[in-house]
Design a protein around this motif. Sequence first.
Motif, PDB file in Angstrom:
ATOM      1  N   UNK A 191       0.844  -1.197   0.000  1.00 50.02           N
ATOM      2  CA  UNK A 191       0.000   0.000   0.000  1.00 50.02           C
ATOM      3  C   UNK A 191       0.880   1.247   0.000  1.00 50.02           C
ATOM      4  N   UNK A 192       0.284   2.353  -0.439  1.00 49.99           N
ATOM      5  CA  UNK A 192       0.943   3.661  -0.392  1.00 49.99           C
ATOM      6  C   UNK A 192       0.142   4.538   0.566  1.00 49.99           C
ATOM      7  N   UNK A 193       0.801   5.078   1.578  1.00 49.03           N
ATOM      8  CA  UNK A 193       0.138   5.876   2.615  1.00 49.03           C
ATOM      9  C   UNK A 193       0.613   7.323   2.510  1.00 49.03           C
ATOM     10  N   UNK A 194      -0.338   8.259   2.587  1.00 47.37           N
ATOM     11  CA  UNK A 194       0.000   9.686   2.539  1.00 47.37           C
ATOM     12  C   UNK A 194       0.447  10.156   3.924  1.00 47.37           C
ATOM     13  N   UNK A 195       1.579  10.830   3.947  1.00 48.36           N
ATOM     14  CA  UNK A 195       2.149  11.278   5.213  1.00 48.36           C
ATOM     15  C   UNK A 195       2.764  12.663   5.030  1.00 48.36           C
ATOM     16  N   UNK A 196       3.280  13.218   6.127  1.00 50.53           N
ATOM     17  CA  UNK A 196       3.866  14.559   6.125  1.00 50.53           C
ATOM     18  C   UNK A 196       5.144  14.538   6.940  1.00 50.53           C
ATOM     19  N   UNK A 197       6.187  15.181   6.447  1.00 51.03           N
ATOM     20  CA  UNK A 197       7.413  15.291   7.241  1.00 51.03           C
ATOM     21  C   UNK A 197       7.127  16.130   8.481  1.00 51.03           C
ATOM     22  N   UNK A 198       7.502  15.640   9.671  1.00 56.26           N
ATOM     23  CA  UNK A 198       7.137  16.330  10.910  1.00 56.26           C
ATOM     24  C   UNK A 198       8.181  17.296  11.425  1.00 56.26           C
ATOM     25  N   UNK A 199       9.307  17.439  10.749  1.00 59.94           N
ATOM     26  CA  UNK A 199      10.460  18.075  11.389  1.00 59.94           C
ATOM     27  C   UNK A 199      10.451  19.594  11.244  1.00 59.94           C
ATOM     28  N   UNK A 200      11.324  20.229  12.031  1.00 64.11           N
ATOM     29  CA  UNK A 200      11.351  21.683  12.147  1.00 64.11           C
ATOM     30  C   UNK A 200      12.047  22.286  10.933  1.00 64.11           C
ATOM     31  N   UNK A 201      11.306  22.328   9.841  1.00 62.82           N
ATOM     32  CA  UNK A 201      11.821  22.788   8.549  1.00 62.82           C
ATOM     33  C   UNK A 201      10.673  23.478   7.829  1.00 62.82           C
ATOM     34  N   UNK A 202      10.921  24.586   7.154  1.00 65.29           N
ATOM     35  CA  UNK A 202       9.826  25.285   6.481  1.00 65.29           C
ATOM     36  C   UNK A 202       9.202  24.511   5.331  1.00 65.29           C
ATOM     37  N   UNK A 203       9.857  23.450   4.853  1.00 66.48           N
ATOM     38  CA  UNK A 203       9.374  22.755   3.661  1.00 66.48           C
ATOM     39  C   UNK A 203       8.170  21.854   3.933  1.00 66.48           C
ATOM     40  N   UNK A 256       7.382  21.343  35.378  1.00 67.81           N
ATOM     41  CA  UNK A 256       7.654  22.129  34.171  1.00 67.81           C
ATOM     42  C   UNK A 256       7.648  21.214  32.950  1.00 67.81           C
ATOM     43  N   UNK A 257       6.855  21.532  31.931  1.00 70.30           N
ATOM     44  CA  UNK A 257       6.989  20.832  30.647  1.00 70.30           C
ATOM     45  C   UNK A 257       8.131  21.444  29.855  1.00 70.30           C
ATOM     46  N   UNK A 258       8.844  20.627  29.096  1.00 67.68           N
ATOM     47  CA  UNK A 258       9.887  21.161  28.221  1.00 67.68           C
ATOM     48  C   UNK A 258       9.743  20.493  26.867  1.00 67.68           C
ATOM     49  N   UNK A 259       9.340  21.280  25.878  1.00 73.54           N
ATOM     50  CA  UNK A 259       9.124  20.721  24.539  1.00 73.54           C
ATOM     51  C   UNK A 259       9.379  21.779  23.495  1.00 73.54           C
ATOM     52  N   UNK A 260       9.659  21.306  22.282  1.00 75.49           N
ATOM     53  CA  UNK A 260       9.712  22.234  21.155  1.00 75.49           C
ATOM     54  C   UNK A 260       9.267  21.529  19.895  1.00 75.49           C
ATOM     55  N   UNK A 261      10.104  21.463  18.882  1.00 75.71           N
ATOM     56  CA  UNK A 261       9.644  21.078  17.552  1.00 75.71           C
ATOM     57  C   UNK A 261      10.220  19.752  17.095  1.00 75.71           C
ATOM     58  N   UNK A 262      10.405  18.795  18.017  1.00 79.30           N
ATOM     59  CA  UNK A 262      10.754  17.453  17.600  1.00 79.30           C
ATOM     60  C   UNK A 262       9.737  16.893  16.629  1.00 79.30           C
ATOM     61  N   UNK A 263       8.488  17.274  16.821  1.00 82.66           N
ATOM     62  CA  UNK A 263       7.474  17.153  15.777  1.00 82.66           C
ATOM     63  C   UNK A 263       6.746  18.485  15.698  1.00 82.66           C
ATOM     64  N   UNK A 264       6.443  18.920  14.479  1.00 82.19           N
ATOM     65  CA  UNK A 264       5.689  20.163  14.279  1.00 82.19           C
ATOM     66  C   UNK A 264       4.189  19.908  14.225  1.00 82.19           C
ATOM     67  N   UNK A 265       3.777  18.660  14.437  1.00 87.78           N
ATOM     68  CA  UNK A 265       2.366  18.324  14.329  1.00 87.78           C
ATOM     69  C   UNK A 265       1.515  19.004  15.389  1.00 87.78           C
ATOM     70  N   UNK A 266       0.323  19.400  15.000  1.00 87.94           N
ATOM     71  CA  UNK A 266      -0.582  20.073  15.930  1.00 87.94           C
ATOM     72  C   UNK A 266      -1.223  19.090  16.904  1.00 87.94           C
ATOM     73  N   UNK A 267      -1.270  17.815  16.553  1.00 85.10           N
ATOM     74  CA  UNK A 267      -1.841  16.799  17.443  1.00 85.10           C
ATOM     75  C   UNK A 267      -0.766  16.267  18.387  1.00 85.10           C
ATOM     76  N   UNK A 268       0.315  15.721  17.832  1.00 83.10           N
ATOM     77  CA  UNK A 268       1.361  15.132  18.667  1.00 83.10           C
ATOM     78  C   UNK A 268       2.275  16.187  19.293  1.00 83.10           C
ATOM     79  N   UNK A 269       2.218  17.418  18.775  1.00 81.52           N
ATOM     80  CA  UNK A 269       3.077  18.469  19.318  1.00 81.52           C
ATOM     81  C   UNK A 269       2.604  18.996  20.647  1.00 81.52           C
ATOM     82  N   UNK A 270       1.433  19.642  20.665  1.00 80.32           N
ATOM     83  CA  UNK A 270       1.059  20.355  21.882  1.00 80.32           C
ATOM     84  C   UNK A 270      -0.387  20.146  22.333  1.00 80.32           C
ATOM     85  N   UNK A 271      -1.170  19.346  21.671  1.00 79.38           N
ATOM     86  CA  UNK A 271      -2.605  19.313  22.025  1.00 79.38           C
ATOM     87  C   UNK A 271      -2.866  18.620  23.363  1.00 79.38           C
TER      88      UNK A 271
END
Length: 690
Positions: A4-16, A105-120
């Motif tokens: 199968x082919x699955x649609x995905x998105x690069x999660x990393x801290x990059x503008x692309x 204290x939470x400590x997080x940043x952009x290991x993933x840029x995802x809105x779900x796995x990032x900060x929700x």
Amino acid sequence: MTKTIVRATCPHDCPDTCAMLVTVEDGVATQVRGDPDHPTTAGVLCTKVSRYTERTYHKDRVLHPLRRVGRKGEGRFEQISWDEALDTIASKLKEVVSRSSQAVVPYSYAGTMGLVQGESMAMRFFNKLGASQLDRTICASAGGAGYKYTLGARIGTDVEQFQNAKLIVIWGGNPIASNLHFWMRAQEAKRRGAKLIAIDPYRSLTAEKCHQHIALLPGTDAALALGMMHVLIRDALIDRDYVEQYTLGFDQLKERVQKWTPQYTAEICGITPDEVEQLAHDYGTAAQQGDPVAIRINYGLQRVRGGGMAVRNICCLPALVGAWRHAAGGVQLSSSDTFPKNSAALQRPDLLQTPVRTINMSTIGDELLRETSPQFGPKIEAVIVYNANPVAVAPESPKVAQGFARDDLFTVVLEHFQTDTADYADIVLPATTQLEHVDIHATYGHLYMMANNAAIAPLGKAKPNTEIFRLLAARMGFDDPCFRESDDDIAAQAFDRTNARAIHFDWDSLKQRGWQKLDAPDAPFAHGGFPTPSGKCEFYCERMQADGLDPLPTYIAPYESAASNPELAKRYPLGMISPPARNFLNSTFVNVESLRDTEGEPHLDIHPDDAAQRGIGQGDQVRIFNDRGSFVAKARVTDKARKGLVVGLSIWWKKFSADGKNANEVTSQRLTDMGNAPTFYDVLVQVEKA
């Protein structure tokens, strides 16, 4: 065999934020490639992400909960069950909260840029807990503040338009390494006859391929922009109609830049007056001829004391020459604010019962070493780290490591690998990679909403960040309905559908297609309409004055330079910057052998004159040091580094360095002029043979 082919998105801290297609055969991801139909990805992934399966199936993946059995920092752990890990964490958090919830204290940043796995779900958990808030400043808050003071929001030139520009200024970045798909557009513009100019203290891979490279001193970008404005106004190279209709404070700006002659600017910047004159004339003349002129600002230039002001000054230039009239004109730092994110639905700030303090992630070293005080509040007793690696990445690393080494600090780390930070954890929890969970992405370099579908089942006992915080919420007795929402439920709330730019957003259809462009105008400020209080580009900004800042563009000298601190420069005469290595992304990918082997080992680029003065030859091991610390690297004697500057491409995990240290041993916890951001490139050092 099932394929199968699955649609995905690069999660990393990059503008692309690339659209990916993942090939899955019998439940195993066998290939990750760029989506050829996505307009900005165009089928191309960077070297790093094209090897994502190597990272996902890495032999060193953390696949079970771990409990520390050695000293902090040793990295010795034993495997435990999820129940034991969660019970241990919940018990300790309840104990700490009984004294003060703000001691967590939470400590997080952009290991993933995802809105779900990032900060929700994580933000929901910490809001409900009443933990300290985290000011997430470590990358872009200085430039973001300067940009928003001037233009109102982080909205700029669409990356898909850059190939139509006739002049592109690449200011403070190396897009070959960190913004590949913009670089592809810039190369197309070059083929069509555009001139490319790089402004960077270091002759990077990108600078080598531009028509011109202006190697100014670190921290002097604001001065160069002021010098450009002087020449543009002096020589009548401005768009008077655009200035009169769509800007505020031109007369004050004109007076302010009078002293910034090419000669004066050149002395500050360490370049020639001719370079100032030519840059301004290239920019202003092209605009007067009706050609689109565009500036791509990147993040390097803001990591100095006056970094926010530098971005602000540069953002004045397009309005001054009317560059915004063209879709391919203007400036881009970030497209973040084009996305109408529904942060309240994602993060649920209403769960926070009382106001709490905010800890700046860029000064975590000092924060971890503070005792309880009326000024700073309770001593930090527990830290939960996710999507981040502060022991490697945060400035003034000796203090960061000292803080995490405290025996009385309880530390939990959610991770894929045993990073430098994980070595200090009491409990390590195995997190899923992007191929193993659902997410949704906004971007900061293009205008597409992006979906990520889970391609494979979680490996071992790994769990998504969201599920980990759901389980912790249950252990803490949090029964609010939001803690039972699925990842799909959260993703469906990610964007404000009442906003015209995302009124067509539908999560189910986005998952199927993989990406969808926002409804945004091609030329966002062709007719003004800036999202500032005045509706104009604010050369004069009353909000800055109210915030205790100079309301007009100015120059703020670095903390550490020969000009601003001559006494310090006598002991530490070399400036140092530590931009990203091509094969790493912040500290991500450093443990992928094929990428680390390509990068080799930590290097320090040093100018031949500076090397000769110190008896340093090509390949020598050298020690780089100042009052804060030291690290070692192999010398590369090269004129890519301008005289008086050394360059240590980063960020290496300490455990992969010869001396167990990296460039952040010598960086400072001092903050920028605005945005409370770090000053990674505002550093003086000395270098000697190791």
